[in-house]
Design a protein around this motif. Structure first.
Motif, PDB file in Angstrom:
ATOM      1  N   ALA A 186       0.825  -1.209   0.000  1.00 58.31           N
ATOM      2  CA  ALA A 186       0.000   0.000   0.000  1.00 58.31           C
ATOM      3  C   ALA A 186       0.860   1.260   0.000  1.00 58.31           C
ATOM      4  O   ALA A 186       0.581   2.213  -0.742  1.00 58.31           O
ATOM      5  N   ARG A 187       1.892   1.279   0.839  1.00 58.14           N
ATOM      6  CA  ARG A 187       2.778   2.454   0.881  1.00 58.14           C
ATOM      7  C   ARG A 187       3.501   2.632  -0.451  1.00 58.14           C
ATOM      8  O   ARG A 187       3.649   3.759  -0.945  1.00 58.14           O
ATOM      9  N   GLY A 188       3.920   1.529  -1.039  1.00 58.92           N
ATOM     10  CA  GLY A 188       4.609   1.606  -2.322  1.00 58.92           C
ATOM     11  C   GLY A 188       3.711   2.118  -3.433  1.00 58.92           C
ATOM     12  O   GLY A 188       4.127   2.938  -4.257  1.00 58.92           O
ATOM     13  N   VAL A 189       2.465   1.653  -3.459  1.00 54.37           N
ATOM     14  CA  VAL A 189       1.527   2.103  -4.488  1.00 54.37           C
ATOM     15  C   VAL A 189       1.228   3.592  -4.326  1.00 54.37           C
ATOM     16  O   VAL A 189       1.166   4.335  -5.307  1.00 54.37           O
ATOM     17  N   GLN A 190       1.055   4.051  -3.085  1.00 53.45           N
ATOM     18  CA  GLN A 190       0.789   5.471  -2.872  1.00 53.45           C
ATOM     19  C   GLN A 190       1.965   6.323  -3.318  1.00 53.45           C
ATOM     20  O   GLN A 190       1.777   7.404  -3.905  1.00 53.45           O
ATOM     21  N   ARG A 191       3.178   5.848  -3.089  1.00 55.23           N
ATOM     22  CA  ARG A 191       4.355   6.587  -3.575  1.00 55.23           C
ATOM     23  C   ARG A 191       4.354   6.667  -5.095  1.00 55.23           C
ATOM     24  O   ARG A 191       4.714   7.694  -5.675  1.00 55.23           O
ATOM     25  N   VAL A 192       3.934   5.583  -5.739  1.00 54.21           N
ATOM     26  CA  VAL A 192       3.848   5.588  -7.205  1.00 54.21           C
ATOM     27  C   VAL A 192       2.827   6.613  -7.675  1.00 54.21           C
ATOM     28  O   VAL A 192       3.079   7.390  -8.605  1.00 54.21           O
ATOM     29  N   PHE A 193       1.662   6.645  -7.048  1.00 56.22           N
ATOM     30  CA  PHE A 193       0.631   7.607  -7.417  1.00 56.22           C
ATOM     31  C   PHE A 193       1.151   9.035  -7.251  1.00 56.22           C
ATOM     32  O   PHE A 193       0.911   9.900  -8.103  1.00 56.22           O
ATOM     33  N   ASP A 194       1.843   9.288  -6.159  1.00 56.93           N
ATOM     34  CA  ASP A 194       2.357  10.635  -5.900  1.00 56.93           C
ATOM     35  C   ASP A 194       3.416  11.042  -6.921  1.00 56.93           C
ATOM     36  O   ASP A 194       3.550  12.231  -7.242  1.00 56.93           O
ATOM     37  N   ALA A 195       4.178  10.073  -7.409  1.00 54.11           N
ATOM     38  CA  ALA A 195       5.292  10.379  -8.310  1.00 54.11           C
ATOM     39  C   ALA A 195       4.915  10.362  -9.784  1.00 54.11           C
ATOM     40  O   ALA A 195       5.729  10.744 -10.631  1.00 54.11           O
ATOM     41  N   LEU A 196       3.706   9.931 -10.105  1.00 58.94           N
ATOM     42  CA  LEU A 196       3.298   9.859 -11.508  1.00 58.94           C
ATOM     43  C   LEU A 196       3.386  11.221 -12.190  1.00 58.94           C
ATOM     44  O   LEU A 196       3.038  12.251 -11.594  1.00 58.94           O
ATOM     45  N   VAL A 197       3.825  11.207 -13.453  1.00 53.37           N
ATOM     46  CA  VAL A 197       3.802  12.407 -14.284  1.00 53.37           C
ATOM     47  C   VAL A 197       3.060  12.064 -15.571  1.00 53.37           C
ATOM     48  O   VAL A 197       3.083  10.918 -16.020  1.00 53.37           O
ATOM     49  N   PRO A 198       2.371  13.033 -16.167  1.00 48.69           N
ATOM     50  CA  PRO A 198       1.533  12.736 -17.334  1.00 48.69           C
ATOM     51  C   PRO A 198       2.278  12.071 -18.490  1.00 48.69           C
ATOM     52  O   PRO A 198       1.696  11.263 -19.222  1.00 48.69           O
ATOM     53  N   GLU A 199       3.543  12.403 -18.659  1.00 54.18           N
ATOM     54  CA  GLU A 199       4.287  11.902 -19.816  1.00 54.18           C
ATOM     55  C   GLU A 199       4.744  10.459 -19.647  1.00 54.18           C
ATOM     56  O   GLU A 199       5.187   9.842 -20.622  1.00 54.18           O
TER      57      GLU A 199
END
Length: 274
Positions: A186-199
Protein backbone atom coordinates in the motif's frame (compact mmCIF):
# COMPACT_ATOMS: atom_id res chain seq x y z
CA UNK A 1 -28.27 -0.70 -5.09
CA UNK A 2 -28.72 -4.46 -5.47
CA UNK A 3 -26.23 -6.39 -7.56
CA UNK A 4 -27.90 -8.63 -10.14
CA UNK A 5 -27.20 -12.33 -10.34
CA UNK A 6 -25.24 -13.85 -13.19
CA UNK A 7 -28.43 -15.28 -14.65
CA UNK A 8 -30.32 -12.00 -14.82
CA UNK A 9 -27.78 -9.20 -15.03
CA UNK A 10 -27.70 -8.95 -18.85
CA UNK A 11 -31.48 -8.84 -19.20
CA UNK A 12 -33.66 -11.62 -20.55
CA UNK A 13 -32.43 -15.03 -21.67
CA UNK A 14 -31.62 -13.97 -25.22
CA UNK A 15 -29.46 -11.08 -23.99
CA UNK A 16 -27.70 -13.36 -21.50
CA UNK A 17 -26.82 -15.72 -24.35
CA UNK A 18 -25.68 -12.90 -26.58
CA UNK A 19 -23.20 -11.39 -24.11
CA UNK A 20 -22.23 -14.28 -21.85
CA UNK A 21 -19.14 -15.57 -23.67
CA UNK A 22 -17.13 -12.83 -25.37
CA UNK A 23 -13.68 -14.39 -25.55
CA UNK A 24 -10.48 -13.36 -27.30
CA UNK A 25 -8.58 -15.93 -29.35
CA UNK A 26 -5.41 -15.61 -27.28
CA UNK A 27 -3.71 -13.74 -24.45
CA UNK A 28 -1.13 -11.15 -25.53
CA UNK A 29 -0.21 -10.68 -21.85
CA UNK A 30 0.55 -13.66 -19.59
CA UNK A 31 1.24 -12.20 -16.14
CA UNK A 32 2.37 -15.49 -14.58
CA UNK A 33 5.15 -15.96 -17.14
CA UNK A 34 7.43 -13.02 -16.25
CA UNK A 35 8.93 -11.83 -12.97
CA UNK A 36 8.13 -8.18 -13.79
CA UNK A 37 4.39 -8.97 -13.90
CA UNK A 38 4.26 -11.69 -11.23
CA UNK A 39 5.53 -9.50 -8.42
CA UNK A 40 3.44 -6.88 -6.62
CA UNK A 41 2.74 -4.20 -7.56
CA UNK A 42 4.40 -5.27 -10.85
CA UNK A 43 4.41 -1.81 -12.43
CA UNK A 44 6.22 -1.20 -15.71
CA UNK A 45 6.71 1.82 -18.02
CA UNK A 46 4.02 2.22 -20.68
CA UNK A 47 4.39 3.77 -24.11
CA UNK A 48 1.51 6.32 -24.25
CA UNK A 49 0.74 5.11 -27.77
CA UNK A 50 -0.18 1.71 -26.29
CA UNK A 51 -2.45 3.14 -23.60
CA UNK A 52 -5.63 2.01 -25.37
CA UNK A 53 -5.99 -1.42 -26.96
CA UNK A 54 -8.28 -2.52 -29.80
CA UNK A 55 -8.35 -6.31 -29.94
CA UNK A 56 -10.14 -9.07 -31.85
CA UNK A 57 -13.43 -8.79 -29.94
CA UNK A 58 -13.70 -4.99 -29.99
CA UNK A 59 -17.13 -5.05 -31.63
CA UNK A 60 -18.55 -7.67 -29.29
CA UNK A 61 -17.24 -6.00 -26.14
CA UNK A 62 -18.46 -2.59 -27.29
CA UNK A 63 -21.92 -3.96 -28.01
CA UNK A 64 -22.03 -5.26 -24.43
CA UNK A 65 -20.78 -1.92 -23.10
CA UNK A 66 -23.45 -0.08 -25.08
CA UNK A 67 -26.07 -2.37 -23.55
CA UNK A 68 -24.79 -1.89 -20.00
CA UNK A 69 -24.56 1.89 -20.32
CA UNK A 70 -28.08 1.99 -21.71
CA UNK A 71 -29.81 -0.49 -19.40
CA UNK A 72 -27.66 -0.74 -16.25
CA UNK A 73 -26.28 2.79 -15.98
CA UNK A 74 -26.44 3.16 -12.16
CA UNK A 75 -24.45 -0.05 -11.79
CA UNK A 76 -21.62 0.82 -14.18
CA UNK A 77 -21.24 4.60 -13.72
CA UNK A 78 -20.48 6.89 -10.80
CA UNK A 79 -19.04 10.40 -10.61
CA UNK A 80 -18.77 12.79 -7.68
CA UNK A 81 -19.01 16.50 -8.44
CA UNK A 82 -15.35 16.95 -7.53
CA UNK A 83 -14.38 14.65 -10.43
CA UNK A 84 -16.32 16.47 -13.15
CA UNK A 85 -13.36 18.35 -14.61
CA UNK A 86 -11.17 15.24 -14.53
CA UNK A 87 -13.86 13.23 -16.35
CA UNK A 88 -14.07 15.85 -19.10
CA UNK A 89 -10.28 15.91 -19.36
CA UNK A 90 -10.19 12.12 -19.65
CA UNK A 91 -12.71 12.19 -22.49
CA UNK A 92 -10.60 14.69 -24.42
CA UNK A 93 -7.50 12.53 -23.94
CA UNK A 94 -9.36 9.41 -25.09
CA UNK A 95 -10.66 11.20 -28.20
CA UNK A 96 -7.19 12.53 -28.96
CA UNK A 97 -5.78 9.01 -28.65
CA UNK A 98 -8.39 7.08 -30.63
CA UNK A 99 -8.29 9.42 -33.58
CA UNK A 100 -4.73 8.15 -34.11
CA UNK A 101 -5.92 4.51 -34.05
CA UNK A 102 -6.92 2.86 -37.30
CA UNK A 103 -10.68 2.39 -37.60
CA UNK A 104 -11.73 5.47 -35.62
CA UNK A 105 -12.94 8.59 -37.39
CA UNK A 106 -14.05 11.92 -35.93
CA UNK A 107 -16.23 14.39 -37.79
CA UNK A 108 -17.18 17.41 -35.69
CA UNK A 109 -19.04 16.06 -32.64
CA UNK A 110 -19.35 12.44 -33.81
CA UNK A 111 -16.78 9.66 -33.44
CA UNK A 112 -17.29 6.55 -35.54
CA UNK A 113 -15.84 3.43 -33.96
CA UNK A 114 -14.06 0.56 -35.78
CA UNK A 115 -17.29 -1.47 -35.57
CA UNK A 116 -19.14 1.24 -37.50
CA UNK A 117 -21.14 2.60 -34.54
CA UNK A 118 -21.24 6.41 -34.28
CA UNK A 119 -21.00 8.01 -30.84
CA UNK A 120 -22.16 11.58 -30.35
CA UNK A 121 -19.88 13.71 -28.17
CA UNK A 122 -22.62 15.66 -26.45
CA UNK A 123 -25.70 14.89 -24.40
CA UNK A 124 -24.09 12.35 -22.06
CA UNK A 125 -21.70 12.56 -19.15
CA UNK A 126 -18.06 12.49 -20.37
CA UNK A 127 -17.39 9.18 -18.57
CA UNK A 128 -20.43 7.57 -20.16
CA UNK A 129 -19.13 8.65 -23.56
CA UNK A 130 -15.70 7.23 -22.75
CA UNK A 131 -17.39 3.94 -21.90
CA UNK A 132 -18.91 3.80 -25.37
CA UNK A 133 -15.70 4.58 -27.26
CA UNK A 134 -13.13 2.13 -25.93
CA UNK A 135 -12.93 -1.34 -24.40
CA UNK A 136 -11.18 -0.03 -21.29
CA UNK A 137 -12.94 0.69 -18.03
CA UNK A 138 -11.66 3.76 -16.17
CA UNK A 139 -11.55 4.83 -12.55
CA UNK A 140 -10.60 8.35 -11.50
CA UNK A 141 -8.67 8.79 -8.26
CA UNK A 142 -7.90 12.17 -6.68
CA UNK A 143 -5.61 13.08 -3.80
CA UNK A 144 -7.34 13.75 -0.49
CA UNK A 145 -5.10 14.06 2.52
CA UNK A 146 -2.37 11.43 2.29
CA UNK A 147 -4.16 9.04 -0.08
CA UNK A 148 -5.86 8.95 -3.45
CA UNK A 149 -9.62 8.45 -3.29
CA UNK A 150 -11.91 6.90 -5.92
CA UNK A 151 -14.14 9.75 -7.10
CA UNK A 152 -15.53 8.47 -10.42
CA UNK A 153 -15.62 5.49 -12.72
CA UNK A 154 -17.11 3.78 -15.73
CA UNK A 155 -16.92 0.07 -14.90
CA UNK A 156 -18.74 -2.19 -17.35
CA UNK A 157 -16.57 -5.25 -16.76
CA UNK A 158 -15.92 -5.56 -13.01
CA UNK A 159 -13.96 -8.62 -11.85
CA UNK A 160 -15.83 -9.36 -8.63
CA UNK A 161 -16.15 -5.87 -7.18
CA UNK A 162 -18.67 -3.06 -7.14
CA UNK A 163 -18.04 0.53 -8.22
CA UNK A 164 -20.75 1.89 -5.94
CA UNK A 165 -19.28 0.14 -2.91
CA UNK A 166 -15.74 1.44 -3.56
CA UNK A 167 -16.69 5.05 -4.41
CA UNK A 168 -15.32 7.66 -1.97
CA UNK A 169 -12.86 5.17 -0.51
CA UNK A 170 -9.05 5.55 -0.47
CA UNK A 171 -6.64 3.05 -2.02
CA UNK A 172 -6.03 1.09 1.18
CA UNK A 173 -9.75 0.64 1.82
CA UNK A 174 -10.49 -0.24 -1.80
CA UNK A 175 -7.99 -3.12 -1.65
CA UNK A 176 -8.92 -4.25 1.86
CA UNK A 177 -10.23 -7.73 0.89
CA UNK A 178 -6.98 -8.58 -0.97
CA UNK A 179 -4.53 -10.33 1.40
CA UNK A 180 -1.50 -9.56 -0.78
CA UNK A 181 -2.22 -5.82 -0.57
CA UNK A 182 -0.47 -5.38 2.77
CA UNK A 183 0.87 -2.19 4.37
CA UNK A 184 4.18 -2.44 2.51
CA UNK A 185 2.50 -2.75 -0.89
CA UNK A 186 0.00 0.00 0.00
CA UNK A 187 2.78 2.45 0.88
CA UNK A 188 4.61 1.61 -2.32
CA UNK A 189 1.53 2.10 -4.49
CA UNK A 190 0.79 5.47 -2.87
CA UNK A 191 4.36 6.59 -3.57
CA UNK A 192 3.85 5.59 -7.21
CA UNK A 193 0.63 7.61 -7.42
CA UNK A 194 2.36 10.63 -5.90
CA UNK A 195 5.29 10.38 -8.31
CA UNK A 196 3.30 9.86 -11.51
CA UNK A 197 3.80 12.41 -14.28
CA UNK A 198 1.53 12.74 -17.33
CA UNK A 199 4.29 11.90 -19.82
CA UNK A 200 5.17 8.59 -18.20
CA UNK A 201 2.20 6.27 -17.64
CA UNK A 202 2.61 2.81 -16.14
CA UNK A 203 1.07 -0.62 -16.61
CA UNK A 204 0.66 -3.88 -14.74
CA UNK A 205 -1.39 -7.03 -15.28
CA UNK A 206 -3.27 -9.49 -13.16
CA UNK A 207 -4.82 -12.88 -13.81
CA UNK A 208 -7.84 -14.70 -12.43
CA UNK A 209 -9.54 -18.02 -13.14
CA UNK A 210 -13.34 -18.17 -13.52
CA UNK A 211 -15.90 -20.84 -14.29
CA UNK A 212 -18.09 -18.20 -15.98
CA UNK A 213 -16.69 -16.15 -18.90
CA UNK A 214 -19.17 -13.26 -18.50
CA UNK A 215 -17.37 -9.90 -18.43
CA UNK A 216 -19.93 -8.26 -16.14
CA UNK A 217 -19.27 -9.82 -12.72
CA UNK A 218 -20.05 -7.30 -9.95
CA UNK A 219 -19.87 -8.50 -6.36
CA UNK A 220 -19.96 -6.97 -2.90
CA UNK A 221 -17.04 -7.50 -0.56
CA UNK A 222 -19.10 -9.84 1.62
CA UNK A 223 -20.18 -11.92 -1.40
CA UNK A 224 -16.85 -13.50 -2.24
CA UNK A 225 -16.56 -15.41 -5.49
CA UNK A 226 -16.50 -19.19 -5.07
CA UNK A 227 -13.49 -21.08 -6.36
CA UNK A 228 -13.97 -22.71 -9.78
CA UNK A 229 -14.82 -26.39 -9.68
CA UNK A 230 -13.70 -29.21 -11.91
CA UNK A 231 -15.57 -28.01 -14.99
CA UNK A 232 -14.48 -25.81 -17.84
CA UNK A 233 -12.48 -22.71 -16.90
CA UNK A 234 -11.65 -19.33 -18.36
CA UNK A 235 -8.59 -17.20 -17.65
CA UNK A 236 -9.34 -13.52 -17.18
CA UNK A 237 -6.42 -11.10 -17.58
CA UNK A 238 -6.59 -7.37 -16.94
CA UNK A 239 -4.12 -4.92 -18.42
CA UNK A 240 -4.21 -2.15 -15.83
CA UNK A 241 -2.77 1.28 -16.62
CA UNK A 242 -2.02 4.35 -14.52
CA UNK A 243 -1.92 7.79 -16.10
CA UNK A 244 -1.93 11.25 -14.53
CA UNK A 245 -4.07 13.90 -16.19
CA UNK A 246 -2.04 17.09 -16.71
CA UNK A 247 -4.69 19.69 -15.85
CA UNK A 248 -6.67 18.14 -12.98
CA UNK A 249 -3.73 16.07 -11.70
CA UNK A 250 -6.15 13.18 -11.17
CA UNK A 251 -4.85 9.65 -11.66
CA UNK A 252 -6.73 7.52 -14.17
CA UNK A 253 -6.76 3.77 -13.63
CA UNK A 254 -7.58 1.94 -16.88
CA UNK A 255 -8.60 -1.71 -17.20
CA UNK A 256 -8.55 -3.67 -20.47
CA UNK A 257 -9.99 -7.17 -20.04
CA UNK A 258 -9.20 -10.35 -21.92
CA UNK A 259 -11.12 -13.59 -21.31
CA UNK A 260 -9.71 -16.75 -22.91
CA UNK A 261 -11.01 -20.29 -22.62
CA UNK A 262 -8.71 -22.87 -21.08
CA UNK A 263 -8.23 -24.51 -24.48
CA UNK A 264 -6.66 -21.31 -25.84
CA UNK A 265 -4.52 -20.34 -22.87
CA UNK A 266 -1.62 -22.56 -23.87
CA UNK A 267 0.76 -24.53 -21.67
CA UNK A 268 2.28 -23.40 -18.41
CA UNK A 269 -0.65 -21.55 -16.82
CA UNK A 270 -0.54 -22.36 -13.08
CA UNK A 271 -4.14 -21.22 -12.59
CA UNK A 272 -5.42 -24.27 -14.44
CA UNK A 273 -3.51 -26.68 -12.20
CA UNK A 274 -5.16 -25.61 -8.95
Amino acid sequence: MAIESAATRAGDGSERGRFSAICQAELPVRPWSEERTRRLPGLNPLNPRHWLVVDDVYGEQMSYRDHLVEHHFPGVFACLDVAGNAAAELLELVIETVTEIRGFCRKKNIVTRPDGVSVRLDGRHPLATVGRLVQEDFCILQKSGTEHVLTAGILCFPASWSLGEKLCRPLTSIHQPIPEYDDRVARGVQRVFDALVPERPLWRANNLVYDDPDLFQPRRENARRSKPGDGRKWIRVELQTLRKLPESQAVVFGIHTWVVSQENVGPGCPLLDR
